[in-house]
Design an enzyme around this catalytic site. Sequence first.
Site, short mmCIF file in Angstrom:
data_model
loop_
_atom_site.label_atom_id
_atom_site.label_comp_id
_atom_site.label_asym_id
_atom_site.label_seq_id
_atom_site.Cartn_x
_atom_site.Cartn_y
_atom_site.Cartn_z
N ASP A 185 0.83 -1.21 0.00
CA ASP A 185 0.00 0.00 0.00
C ASP A 185 0.86 1.25 0.00
O ASP A 185 2.07 1.20 -0.14
CB ASP A 185 -1.06 -0.02 1.12
N LYS B 86 -5.03 3.36 -1.06
CA LYS B 86 -5.97 4.36 -1.59
C LYS B 86 -5.29 5.14 -2.70
O LYS B 86 -4.12 5.44 -2.65
CB LYS B 86 -6.40 5.33 -0.49
N MET C 152 -1.69 8.93 12.61
CA MET C 152 -3.04 9.11 12.03
C MET C 152 -3.81 10.20 12.76
O MET C 152 -5.02 10.07 12.98
CB MET C 152 -3.83 7.79 12.08
N1 SAH Z 1 2.67 0.48 10.64
C1 SAH Z 1 3.07 1.85 10.43
C2 SAH Z 1 2.01 2.82 10.85
C3 SAH Z 1 0.71 2.70 10.07
S1 SAH Z 1 -0.48 3.88 10.55
C4 SAH Z 1 4.40 2.09 11.18
O1 SAH Z 1 4.82 1.27 12.01
O2 SAH Z 1 5.05 3.10 10.90
C5 SAH Z 1 -0.22 5.14 9.37
C6 SAH Z 1 0.28 6.39 10.03
O3 SAH Z 1 1.66 6.29 10.29
C7 SAH Z 1 0.14 7.65 9.21
O4 SAH Z 1 -1.15 8.18 9.29
C8 SAH Z 1 1.16 8.53 9.86
O5 SAH Z 1 0.68 9.07 11.06
C9 SAH Z 1 2.25 7.56 10.21
N2 SAH Z 1 3.32 7.52 9.20
C10 SAH Z 1 3.78 6.42 8.58
N3 SAH Z 1 4.82 6.73 7.77
C11 SAH Z 1 5.01 8.05 7.88
C12 SAH Z 1 5.93 8.96 7.30
N4 SAH Z 1 6.85 8.56 6.45
N5 SAH Z 1 5.84 10.27 7.66
C13 SAH Z 1 4.92 10.68 8.54
N6 SAH Z 1 4.02 9.87 9.11
C14 SAH Z 1 4.06 8.56 8.79
#
Ligand code: SAH
Length: 240
Positions: free
Chosen positions: A35, A57, A169
């Site tokens: 994704d 999305k 998020m």
């Molecule tokens: N499993 C992922 C998180 C998924 S939830 C992890 O461990 O990183 C998705 C959220 O992660 C986004 O809405 C944002 O808040 C954050 N996120 C993930 N990658 C990001 C990035 N490169 N920059 C900023 N926020 C990020």
Amino acid sequence: MVRKVYLVGAGPGDPGLITVKGLGLIERADILIYDRLAGEELLSHAKPGAEPIYVGKRTGAHAYTQEEINRLLVEKAAEGKVVVRLKGGDPFVFGRGGEEARVLREHGIEFEVVPGVTSAVAVPALANIPVTDRRYASSFTVVTGQEDPTKGARLDYGALKADTVVILMGMGNLSGIIEQLKGARGEGTPAAIIEKGATREQRVVVGTLGDILERGAREGIGPPAIVVVGEVVRLREELG
Ligand code: SAH
């Protein structure tokens, strides 16, 4: 025939931050289900003939529902293919990886989780904000800004006790969340928003609980973004 799905963490955005094990699986995969946050550049390591399937999305296009993703994982694994489910950050941190693992189990399909570098820690780090610090923060907590609406009890952001709060998020409900944190911690508490961290498009806005909303809005900051609240935000200047 081994029927197995690898739930692989892609890391926080920079393709160089995937694990060696994760990269090896991308190279072996027949099917790569990924994704938006999983870093498309990683797909260039797939073998010739591998099938990438985008399930995130995309504006104007149909997004897969979680049920459709689950079905796809089960179907492809049942065909005996090496299936890699590539997810941003760590698969078990707010990524619904646990849900996918459960569905696979229910269908008698093996899964293996390959942890990833979570954005919750790495994105602040790459913005020069350590989530802990001997002087300022002995604890950090990672919370979602978007809870499952069917879940009973709601998060009380004001009641969080950790020195540093990292919000994933959070952009959709940011004003409400900041309001609760402000009530508990005071308007002067340092805060930062990091948009598209660990990528070339990274943008960082720094302020306090009193003005971070306005500063973020002025810069047009939007998701994906991580919000960090606490004294550690001050270190950005020291380290920058
Ligand atoms: N499993 C992922 C998180 C998924 S939830 C992890 O461990 O990183 C998705 C959220 O992660 C986004 O809405 C944002 O808040 C954050 N996120 C993930 N990658 C990001 C990035 N490169 N920059 C900023 N926020 C990020």
